[in-house]
Design a protein around this motif. Structure first.
Motif, PDB file in Angstrom:
ATOM      1  N   GLY B  46      58.258 -34.054 -40.857  1.00  0.00           N
ATOM      2  CA  GLY B  46      57.018 -34.815 -40.986  1.00  0.00           C
ATOM      3  C   GLY B  46      57.119 -36.159 -40.301  1.00  0.00           C
ATOM      4  O   GLY B  46      56.245 -36.558 -39.526  1.00  0.00           O
ATOM      5  N   VAL B  47      58.215 -36.858 -40.568  1.00  0.00           N
ATOM      6  CA  VAL B  47      58.381 -38.191 -39.984  1.00  0.00           C
ATOM      7  C   VAL B  47      58.456 -38.097 -38.460  1.00  0.00           C
ATOM      8  O   VAL B  47      57.780 -38.843 -37.736  1.00  0.00           O
ATOM      9  N   VAL B  48      59.237 -37.133 -37.968  1.00  0.00           N
ATOM     10  CA  VAL B  48      59.417 -37.008 -36.525  1.00  0.00           C
ATOM     11  C   VAL B  48      58.075 -36.752 -35.849  1.00  0.00           C
ATOM     12  O   VAL B  48      57.747 -37.347 -34.818  1.00  0.00           O
ATOM     13  N   MET B  49      57.282 -35.913 -36.434  1.00  0.00           N
ATOM     14  CA  MET B  49      55.997 -35.584 -35.826  1.00  0.00           C
ATOM     15  C   MET B  49      55.094 -36.816 -35.795  1.00  0.00           C
ATOM     16  O   MET B  49      54.401 -37.072 -34.816  1.00  0.00           O
ATOM     17  N   ASP B 121      60.414 -35.630 -56.083  1.00  0.00           N
ATOM     18  CA  ASP B 121      59.346 -34.662 -56.320  1.00  0.00           C
ATOM     19  C   ASP B 121      59.732 -33.313 -55.743  1.00  0.00           C
ATOM     20  O   ASP B 121      60.124 -33.221 -54.581  1.00  0.00           O
ATOM     21  N   PRO B 122      59.624 -32.244 -56.521  1.00  0.00           N
ATOM     22  CA  PRO B 122      60.026 -30.922 -56.008  1.00  0.00           C
ATOM     23  C   PRO B 122      59.138 -30.446 -54.860  1.00  0.00           C
ATOM     24  O   PRO B 122      59.534 -29.581 -54.082  1.00  0.00           O
ATOM     25  N   ASN B 123      57.967 -30.998 -54.746  1.00  0.00           N
ATOM     26  CA  ASN B 123      57.047 -30.538 -53.703  1.00  0.00           C
ATOM     27  C   ASN B 123      56.949 -31.528 -52.556  1.00  0.00           C
ATOM     28  O   ASN B 123      55.928 -31.609 -51.902  1.00  0.00           O
ATOM     29  N   ARG B 124      58.034 -32.264 -52.290  1.00  0.00           N
ATOM     30  CA  ARG B 124      57.970 -33.295 -51.258  1.00  0.00           C
ATOM     31  C   ARG B 124      57.573 -32.701 -49.911  1.00  0.00           C
ATOM     32  O   ARG B 124      56.820 -33.288 -49.145  1.00  0.00           O
ATOM     33  N   ARG B 125      58.086 -31.481 -49.619  1.00  0.00           N
ATOM     34  CA  ARG B 125      57.773 -30.850 -48.339  1.00  0.00           C
ATOM     35  C   ARG B 125      56.266 -30.690 -48.176  1.00  0.00           C
ATOM     36  O   ARG B 125      55.694 -30.994 -47.138  1.00  0.00           O
ATOM     37  N   ARG B 126      55.635 -30.193 -49.238  1.00  0.00           N
ATOM     38  CA  ARG B 126      54.203 -29.988 -49.171  1.00  0.00           C
ATOM     39  C   ARG B 126      53.479 -31.313 -48.971  1.00  0.00           C
ATOM     40  O   ARG B 126      52.496 -31.408 -48.228  1.00  0.00           O
ATOM     41  N   PHE B 127      54.012 -32.350 -49.598  1.00  0.00           N
ATOM     42  CA  PHE B 127      53.425 -33.677 -49.455  1.00  0.00           C
ATOM     43  C   PHE B 127      53.429 -34.107 -47.987  1.00  0.00           C
ATOM     44  O   PHE B 127      52.429 -34.584 -47.449  1.00  0.00           O
ATOM     45  N   PHE B 128      54.561 -33.868 -47.349  1.00  0.00           N
ATOM     46  CA  PHE B 128      54.639 -34.265 -45.939  1.00  0.00           C
ATOM     47  C   PHE B 128      53.742 -33.389 -45.078  1.00  0.00           C
ATOM     48  O   PHE B 128      53.169 -33.860 -44.086  1.00  0.00           O
ATOM     49  N   TYR B 162      41.564 -34.619 -50.266  1.00  0.00           N
ATOM     50  CA  TYR B 162      41.428 -33.774 -51.465  1.00  0.00           C
ATOM     51  C   TYR B 162      42.787 -33.251 -51.903  1.00  0.00           C
ATOM     52  O   TYR B 162      43.153 -33.316 -53.083  1.00  0.00           O
ATOM     53  N   LEU B 163      43.541 -32.743 -50.918  1.00  0.00           N
ATOM     54  CA  LEU B 163      44.833 -32.153 -51.256  1.00  0.00           C
ATOM     55  C   LEU B 163      45.789 -33.208 -51.795  1.00  0.00           C
ATOM     56  O   LEU B 163      46.579 -32.939 -52.694  1.00  0.00           O
ATOM     57  N   LEU B 164      45.717 -34.408 -51.216  1.00  0.00           N
ATOM     58  CA  LEU B 164      46.696 -35.426 -51.587  1.00  0.00           C
ATOM     59  C   LEU B 164      46.323 -36.134 -52.882  1.00  0.00           C
ATOM     60  O   LEU B 164      47.199 -36.484 -53.672  1.00  0.00           O
ATOM     61  N   ILE B 165      45.023 -36.346 -53.105  1.00  0.00           N
ATOM     62  CA  ILE B 165      44.638 -36.938 -54.398  1.00  0.00           C
ATOM     63  C   ILE B 165      45.054 -35.978 -55.513  1.00  0.00           C
ATOM     64  O   ILE B 165      45.578 -36.379 -56.540  1.00  0.00           O
ATOM     65  N   GLY B 166      44.814 -34.703 -55.259  1.00  0.00           N
ATOM     66  CA  GLY B 166      45.176 -33.719 -56.278  1.00  0.00           C
ATOM     67  C   GLY B 166      46.585 -33.195 -56.114  1.00  0.00           C
ATOM     68  O   GLY B 166      46.879 -32.078 -56.534  1.00  0.00           O
ATOM     69  N   PHE B 167      47.442 -34.001 -55.499  1.00  0.00           N
ATOM     70  CA  PHE B 167      48.784 -33.486 -55.231  1.00  0.00           C
ATOM     71  C   PHE B 167      49.512 -33.146 -56.525  1.00  0.00           C
ATOM     72  O   PHE B 167      50.177 -32.133 -56.632  1.00  0.00           O
ATOM     73  N   TRP B 168      49.340 -34.016 -57.521  1.00  0.00           N
ATOM     74  CA  TRP B 168      49.914 -33.689 -58.835  1.00  0.00           C
ATOM     75  C   TRP B 168      48.842 -32.959 -59.627  1.00  0.00           C
ATOM     76  O   TRP B 168      48.308 -33.461 -60.611  1.00  0.00           O
ATOM     77  N   GLN B 169      48.546 -31.744 -59.173  1.00  0.00           N
ATOM     78  CA  GLN B 169      47.346 -31.109 -59.698  1.00  0.00           C
ATOM     79  C   GLN B 169      47.527 -30.557 -61.102  1.00  0.00           C
ATOM     80  O   GLN B 169      46.575 -30.118 -61.716  1.00  0.00           O
ATOM     81  N   HIS B 170      48.763 -30.588 -61.597  1.00  0.00           N
ATOM     82  CA  HIS B 170      48.915 -30.165 -62.989  1.00  0.00           C
ATOM     83  C   HIS B 170      48.291 -31.179 -63.926  1.00  0.00           C
ATOM     84  O   HIS B 170      48.030 -30.883 -65.083  1.00  0.00           O
TER      85      HIS B 170
END
Lengths: 98, 632, 309, 501
Positions: B46-49, B121-128, B162-170
């Motif tokens: 993510g960072v490299v891109m 966060d276990p979903n860091r990849r998805r976050f990036f 939308y995806l990022l605001i609801g990132f902690w969607q639980h």
């Protein structure tokens, strides 16, 4: 004369028809049907003479044959029905309805 | 000065400007499709891109500087998107490249920061992946050379948001906030869409290069309509009144998201749209007036909300609203304001990102506590965060010689010249800004420690502090660099035009002095209330005005009363109507036929004599009919 | 002129006979009325240059078909007479309306169709009526004629199939019947021996005379109830027998039997007691009307007002 | 080469073959292979289609009932071609998706797959028919396999839904039959060939009546408000695969018929009824969306979204601009993919949990992220997110309509807001929030299911960014259709400099 014969035929036919409608005894109903057939035959014979053509008589002949066959089968059916239902009334065989 | 001509371009870094979009897009694709396999190194991809995108943007910027000012609107055609309607291409000009630099630079820093912030966060990849997706969409938004592609980017950032605001969607609150953001944005998009339809119906083209030169030929009414419709879109995306309600809730997202999307970049897309469509707005004075009114109203509303919030992120969100209000105000003024709007947008991008990341750093150290009443005295334990935050704070309140001082003052001066009422309202807004930002800083870093027993505040790791430092450097110097000598206004002129007479910067104007005095008064009042005095752990009830501000000026209540409840009622009514009315009609018809058949079948008595009678009557009727017909 | 007289006489006769056919209560009378109509028509055929048909009408219809009707009537109960109460609402009214209308319409319709004098059949029957008919039947209508032969065979077969009844249980042998009688005796105490014949120990060897018991009294078992009922109607039933029978009826009723009593029988008039005996039926004692019911046959359905609705 | 007959022939032979296979598993594989062969053949045919050539290509015409001038006539133009492509793409996906669907009940698995192939042949036939009578025959015959698929393999209320579906469709079909026969006799050409019938009915009043006969049939099929109530029942009760074909392809016959028959055969009547149709469409768009928001059952919700989407399609057809017409045709294709994906993924979810009710779910995202992700993508395509193909078509329809009917298209555009509400709210209630106890052990998508979803999402994405291949085929056909209605696109109020100047 033709008219008279035809009116007689019509009268007999109508009487036979009324008989079919008002009588409940299957055998009498059947007799009335025969009466209607006979009325038709009379008309046929009359037509044959009126038109000078024997075809009417031939048809009447065939009608008789068919009537004979019909009586055989019809009466057999009446007897069969009577054997199971103990009745010869056409109103009693009314299960086939709504 | 009129904007420059559009020039077809190929070659160089500008020729491959699409790489800017492609890099993060590929990053997002790799991370999303790669699944858990990419968990280990996902954040690095993510960072490299993001950084690669920045490099392309920087190279393109350098190449653009190589052209004469009149040749700096470069079109790069890509492909035929919707035949007969829109060919997609990129437009690299001073305006878009400024945005590109801001997005990729601040974006890259926030990517880096997120490595540390999201480490557990276990979903860091998805976050990036989502962050990359956002960067790609945002770049498409600003680079598009027509309204359709712009709209694609526009909705793309909405999706990423939308995806990022609801990132902690639980968390139900996060999921609801995400949905709310998307739907409110859709209301804005609705306006934007209709605006685009009107543009197409009027010009039969959606390309900037064709629409803008022809805009003056359209009627005033048409242009006003287009302008107002685009403004609706801008209001949705930039959280301007009356579509502001989603932004405060959007703070449910992770803090880097708030910094990047809901402070630095995405929420400024509305300003971009207004500035980009300058050719349309300049033909519609009514639309411009409405834009400035919306801007002023929002800057005051945002400031008022900011004064009452105890949640550090919500206070900052109010501030963001307010600052974007300034930008919209400037964008509504016309070419005289465009440069200040964009300049303030860029400096705001830096100092607000700095503030948000600083807030994130504080939260990171305080177990994700956001209530400022439970902070206090943090300057000792978080020195780097404190210093960078302080710089951001000084920049935003317009402390002399820092970024905000130049850009915001420019807006206020321009507004004052344009319309004195708007100008004075903007000055008051600046004063309120001084108060609520000071309150925020005093409550967080000064005073007594009011921490929870479990809190063990500590300085954040270097991967988080370095972005803060770099951003604070921008917050210090960028304003002066852009404004002094009208450097930015000259640079932007080929894209958006510029006033015939360039403004001169006067540090001792009456307006500037009054503004400074008000800001100082606000800060002093804040010190008096929150720095010197004890801050109660539980918010006091406060007056009616406080409640009014705490409840976001009753924006949510209003939406609820006006739209949500009638909507729910309407929905229930419609479902009822559909089941009982439309479907009931059909089923009723079926039942009616069934019922009458049921009654009709009673005719079948089973009595052969009844049937014979009907035959006989029928025969009689036939004979009668035959006689009648035969004798006719 | 001769034809006119013949026609008017026979027309009146046939219409009256047809009405009699429809409205007589007893089926046998109806059959006889039908015979009258058919004979009248035969004559009318003959009058209308159709001697062959007249002959066939008498032979086939009056001779064969009518006999068949009488046979069947005999099978289903020669003395049965219909109740002329109509059970279907409106049936009779509408039937008569439709019949009158139909007759009128038909009479108007085809009665007036011919105004010209009849052509007569002299031209068509050059070689005589029968040969001419034969020529037509065996040339132009030969296919129809052949088909009628198939039809007659089919009808004959059909009558056989319909009249035939498949046996569902093996025919009971004398042994089975005897065993059954004793089983019944063991269960109910019913006398397994044959009923006493009439006239046993009697002075008259006649069927209407009851058997006498050794003590000289009358054995109610030997009394044919039908005959007794008939005699009760005529008033010729000896009083001693009537007394014995009444006593017997009382006993039976107190024992729970629901056999119609003599008095009730006499009031309810002639029964439609079937005369068809199933071939495999156990020969029920001729003088035991209640045995007919217990032999497992379905009693005639009571005809009531509800049935017609 | 008789391409179209070959396509139908292969499907029908495949259907017969499936019934002969004794082993259920083998039958499924055989069905899949047959449907893939049909797909390959169709692609081969589509490649040979020349967009700027004759209007109808691959034409085959044979006498069928010469006494009435009924022909077996098949051919495709651009509109029919893309719809046939949609059908043959969806069939293998549906086969794969319904791998275990038919096993739940006691009915024969082989029959289900055989019916699928029969349906495929019918779908190709109905879009390809160039004889109005043949079209009618396919139009009605299509009901039969679908009736059995719903009635025998559906949910708890399947027989109610199947009968409702059948009665509704038959009612419309009979009206159409009357109109077809009337058209035949009024035209007096002694033929049912579409090309011979175009322009034969000149009298406007006659046109209006015949138009209504056809239109009501198509409006029921489509379904347009207020003829829609059979769809939620049928779609909710049908097995997911059948629901996909029902909503994805069968209902398109309605809108296709409007475009092909209602417009071309009765141009004056079409113009006369346009305000009515546009009104119904707009009502359908908003109403369908609002009712969808209020649904508690996932499949019914998706069905109502389709009611809304069909409003868009019908509006595009009757706006009578090239953009709107092409957009509507593209919408038919995209909607098939988008709703197909939505139905299938919802079907996977329902299959796992055994409940169609939204309230029985919650927090599925945590246990089944791929399922949730694909569901979200499908949902986003339903709300026409740019970047997914549905956006292109919706944009074209609305833009095209706006040029002629401003107010209706503005009202219709509120559909984009309502769509966001119904999709995201459903997504939030099923996928977000704390994980419900009942879904804690829900497995994620397996390989087969991924293979079902992947092509659909890929198609949505590809055509979302590059719809040109489809539009190149559709555009000439739509232009041709509109020229036979003799309407021209409204011009620009303000001319702009052309490109390259």
């Amino acid at each position: 004369m033709t008219t008279h014969y035809l009116v007689l035929s019509a009268l007999l036919f109508a009487i036979g028809g009324v008989g079919v409608l008002v009588r409940r005894n299957a055998i009498v109903v059947f007799m009335c049907v025969e009466l209607m057939l006979n009325a038709c035959n009379l008309a046929f014979v009359t037509f044959a003479r009126q038109n000078g053509n024997l075809d009417g008589q031939v048809i009447a002949f065939f009608v008789m044959i068919v009537a004979a066959a019909e009586v055989v089968i019809g009466l057999a059916i009446i007897v069969t029905i009577f054997r199971t239902r103990r009745s010869a009334s056409v109103d009693d065989a009314s299960l086939l309805k709504y | 000065m009129e904007p420059a001509e559009f020039i077809q371009h190929s070659g160089g870094a500008i020729g491959v400007a699409w790489l800017m979009i492609a890099f993060p897009l590929v990053g997002a694709a790799i991370l999303l499709l790669g699944g858990r396999r990419t968990d280990r190194f996902g954040h690095l991809v993510g960072v490299v891109m993001a950084v690669a995108s920045f490099v392309v943007a920087a190279l393109a910027f350098v190449q653009l500087l190589g052209f004469q000012p009149g040749e700096r609107r470069r079109l790069i055609p890509l492909y035929d998107f919707i035949p007969g309607m829109a060919k997609v291409g990129l437009l690299v000009d001073p305006l878009s490249i400024s945005f590109c630099l801001l997005i990729t630079f601040v974006g890259s820093l926030i990517h880096v920061y997120s490595i540390g912030y999201m480490a557990h966060d276990p979903n860091r990849r998805r976050f990036f992946a989502y962050l990359n997706l956002f960067v790609a969409a945002m770049l498409l938004l600003v680079l598009a050379d027509n309204y359709v592609a712009l709209f694609v980017g526009w909705e793309g950032v909405g999706l990423a948001s939308y995806l990022l605001i609801g990132f902690w969607q639980h968390k139900p609150s996060a999921a609801t906030a995400a949905k709310k953001a998307f739907i409110v944005n859709r209301v804005g998009d609705f306006g934007l869409l209709i605006g685009i339809f009107t543009i197409f119906a009027t010009f039969h083209s959606l390309a900037f290069a064709q629409v803008f030169p022809a805009a003056h030929g359209a009627s005033q009414g048409t242009l006003t309509a287009i302008g107002l419709l685009l403004l609706v879109g801008a209001c949705g995306k930039s959280a301007q009144l009356p579509l502001q309600s989603w932004l405060l809730d959007a703070m449910e997202g992770p803090t880097p998201v708030s910094a990047l999307i809901h402070a630095a970049t995405m929420v400024t897309a509305g300003v971009y749209l207004i500035v980009r469509s300058g050719a349309v707005f300049q033909g519609a004075e009514t639309a411009q007036l409405v834009v400035t009114i919306v801007g002023v109203a929002t800057l005051l509303a945002g400031a008022i909300i900011g004064t009452a919030k105890d949640d550090i992120k919500k206070a900052l969100a109010g501030s963001t609203m307010s600052q974007i209000g300034y930008m919209v105000l400037a964008a509504g003024i016309g070419p005289a304001g465009y440069a200040f709007a964009i300049a303030h947008l860029i400096t705001h991008g830096f100092f607000k990102a700095d503030l948000f990341l600083g807030a994130g750093s504080v939260m990171h150290g305080m177990n994700d506590e956001v209530d400022m009443r439970k902070y206090g005295g943090l300057r000792k334990v978080m020195p780097i965060t404190f210093v960078t935050f302080l710089i951001g704070y000084l920049a935003i309140i317009g402390f002399p010689l820092l970024s905000g001082y130049f850009t915001k003052d420019g807006i206020i001066e321009t507004a004052m010249e344009h319309n004195a009422v708007l100008g004075w309202l903007a000055v008051i807004g600046a004063g309120v800004t001084g108060f609520y930002m000071s309150r925020l800083v005093f409550m967080t870093f000064f005073g007594a420690k009011r921490w929870e027993a479990t809190a063990h505040p500590h300085e954040s790791p270097a991967v988080m502090t370095w972005p803060l430092i770099i951003l604070s450097l921008g917050a210090i110097g960028l304003g002066a660099f852009l404004i002094v000598g009208n450097r930015f206004m000259t640079f932007l002129a080929p894209a958006v035009g510029a006033p015939e007479e360039l403004p001169t910067f006067n540090p001792f104007s009456l307006t500037g002095l009054v503004t400074l005095a008000l800001v100082a008064a606000g800060a002093a009042f804040a010190w008096f209330r929150y720095g010197a005095a004890e801050v109660p752990a539980v918010a006091p009830r406060g007056s009616f005005l406080t409640t009014f501000a705490r409840r976001d000026l009753y924006g949510d209540a209003l939406n609820e009363a006006l739209f949500m409840r009638p909507g729910q009622w309407l929905t229930r009514l419609a479902v009822f109507f559909d089941n009982r009315g439309v479907d009931g009609l059909v089923n009723g018809l079926a039942a009616g036929i069934g019922g009458s058949s049921g009654r009709l079948r009673r005719i079948q008595t089973g009595f052969v004599r009844s049937y014979a009678l009907s035959i006989f009557v029928g025969a009689a009727l036939l004979a009668g009919a035959w006689l009648v017909v035969g004798n006719l | 002129m001769g034809e006119s007289i013949t026609f008017w006489v026979l027309a009146v006769v046939s219409v009256v006979a047809a009405l009699g056919l429809v409205f007589s209560r007893r089926a046998v009378y109806s059959a006889l009325m039908l015979g009258v109509v058919m004979l009248s028509l035969a004559v009318l055929y003959a009058v209308q240059d159709a001697p062959f048909l007249a002959a066939v009408q008498i032979i086939v219809y009056t001779g064969a078909v009518m006999m068949l009707f009488l046979f069947v009537l005999m099978l289903v109960g020669v003395d049965s007479s219909d109740s002329l109460v109509e059970t279907i609402k409106g049936q009779r009214f509408w039937a008569i309306v439709a019949g009158l209308a139909f007759a009128a319409l038909l009479a108007f319709g085809i009665g007036n169709a011919f105004v010209a004098a009849p052509k007569g059949l002299t031209a068509a029957t050059q070689g005589g009526n029968v040969p001419s008919l034969a020529q037509l039947i065996f040339t132009r209508h030969v296919f129809a004629f052949e088909v009628t032969s198939a039809l007659l065979i089919t009808a004959a077969l059909g009558a056989m199939v319909l009249a035939h009844r498949e046996r569902t249980a093996p025919k009971a042998t004398q042994r089975d019947l005897s065993r059954q009688r004793f089983v019944t005796f063991g269960r109910t105490g019913k006398n397994p021996a044959p009923l006493p014949g009439p006239g046993t120990y009697a002075r008259h060897n006649a069927i209407d005379m009851p058997a006498l018991l050794p003590d000289g009294g009358v054995s109610p078992l030997s009394v044919n109830r039908y005959i007794a009922r008939h005699e009760a109607e005529e008033g010729t039933l000896p009083p001693e027998i009537a007394r014995v029978l009444e006593q017997d009826d009382l006993e039976r009723r107190s024992n729970g039997h629901s056999t119609p009593t003599l008095a009730e029988d006499a009031r309810s008039g002639p029964d439609t007691e079937p005369l068809i005996e199933d071939e495999d039926d156990e020969a029920a004692p001729h003088d035991q009307p209640d045995e007919a019911v217990t032999a497992g046959r379905i009693a005639p359905r009571p005809r009531s007002e509800e049935d017609g609705k | 080469m008789p391409w179209l007959s070959t396509l139908m022939g292969v499907s029908v032979l495949g259907a017969l073959g499936v019934t002969l296979v004794r082993n259920d598993k083998l039958a499924k594989q055989f069905t899949l292979v047959v449907s893939l062969i049909v797909l390959a053949l169709t692609v081969a045919m589509a490649v040979q289609f020349s967009p700027n050539g004759d209007k109808f290509q691959f034409a085959e015409t044979y006498d069928w009932i010469p006494a009435f001038g009924v022909h077996y006539g098949v051919a495709v133009d651009g509109i029919a071609l893309v719809l046939i492509l949609l059908s043959v793409i969806l069939v293998p996906i549906v086969v794969l998706a319904s791998w275990h669907d038919a096993e739940k009940g006691k009915r024969s698995v082989r029959t289900y797959f055989s019916l699928l192939l029969v349906l495929e042949a019918m779908m190709i036939g109905v879009f390809a028919a160039t004889d109005v009578f043949l079209f009618y025959v396919f139009f009605e015959a299509m009901l039969i396999p679908m009736y059995f698929m719903i009635g025998s393999y559906g949910g708890a209320q399947r027989s109610y839904a199947a009968v409702k579906f059948l009665l509704y469709s038959l009612f419309g079909g009979l009206l159409m039959l009357v109109a077809v026969i009337a058209l035949y006799s009024i035209a007096g050409k002694g033929t049912f060939m579409f090309s011979d019938l175009v322009g034969t009915v000149q009298d406007v009043t006659t046109q209006k009546w015949l138009f209504l006969g056809f239109f009501i049939a198509f409006a029921i099929k489509a379904p347009l408000w207020p003829f829609h109530t059979w769809l939620p029942d049928a779609a909710a009760q049908a097995p997911a695969g059948a629901a996909v074909l029902l909503v994805g392809v069968l209902d398109k016959v309605g809108t296709y018929g409007m475009l092909r028959f209602c417009l071309e055969l009765f141009p004056d009547a079409a113009k006369f009824f346009t305000p009515l149709v546009i009104t119904l469409s707009v009502i359908g768009i908003v109403y369908g969306a609002i009712v969808a928001i209020g649904q508690t059952d996932m499949k019914r919700l998706i069905a109502y979204t389709s009611v809304s989407h069909f409003g868009f399609i019908a509006m595009g057809v009757f706006a009578m601009t090239t953009d709107a017409g092409a957009g509507a045709t593209l919408y038919m294709v995209n909607h098939g993919f988008s709703t197909g994906a939505l139905f299938l993924i919802a079907g996977f979810l329902i299959h796992r949990r055994g409940s169609q009710f939204i309230s029985d779910y919650g927090g599925v995202q945590k246990v089944a992220p791929i399922l949730a992700g694909t569901f979200l993508v499908a949902g986003l395509s339903s709300l026409s997110l740019p970047g997914l193909s549905t956006f292109v078509s919706e944009f074209m329809v609305l833009t095209g309509t706006y040029q002629r009917y401003v107010v209706p298209s503005v009202i219709a555009a509120t559909g984009v807001i309502l769509a966001a509400i119904y999709i995201l709210w459903m997504y939030q209630r099923t996928m977000n929030g704390p994980t419900a106890e009942s879904v804690k052990s829900l497995p994620d998508l397996n390989a087969r299911e991924k293979w079902v979803v992947a092509p659909l999402i890929a198609l949505l994405l590809v055509f979302g960014f590059y719809p040109k291949p489809l539009l190149d085929v559709i555009h000439p056909a739509v232009k041709d259709t509109l020229s036979s209605v003799s309407v021209t696109d409204p011009g620009a109020a303000v001319p702009v400099a052309k490109e390259g100047q």
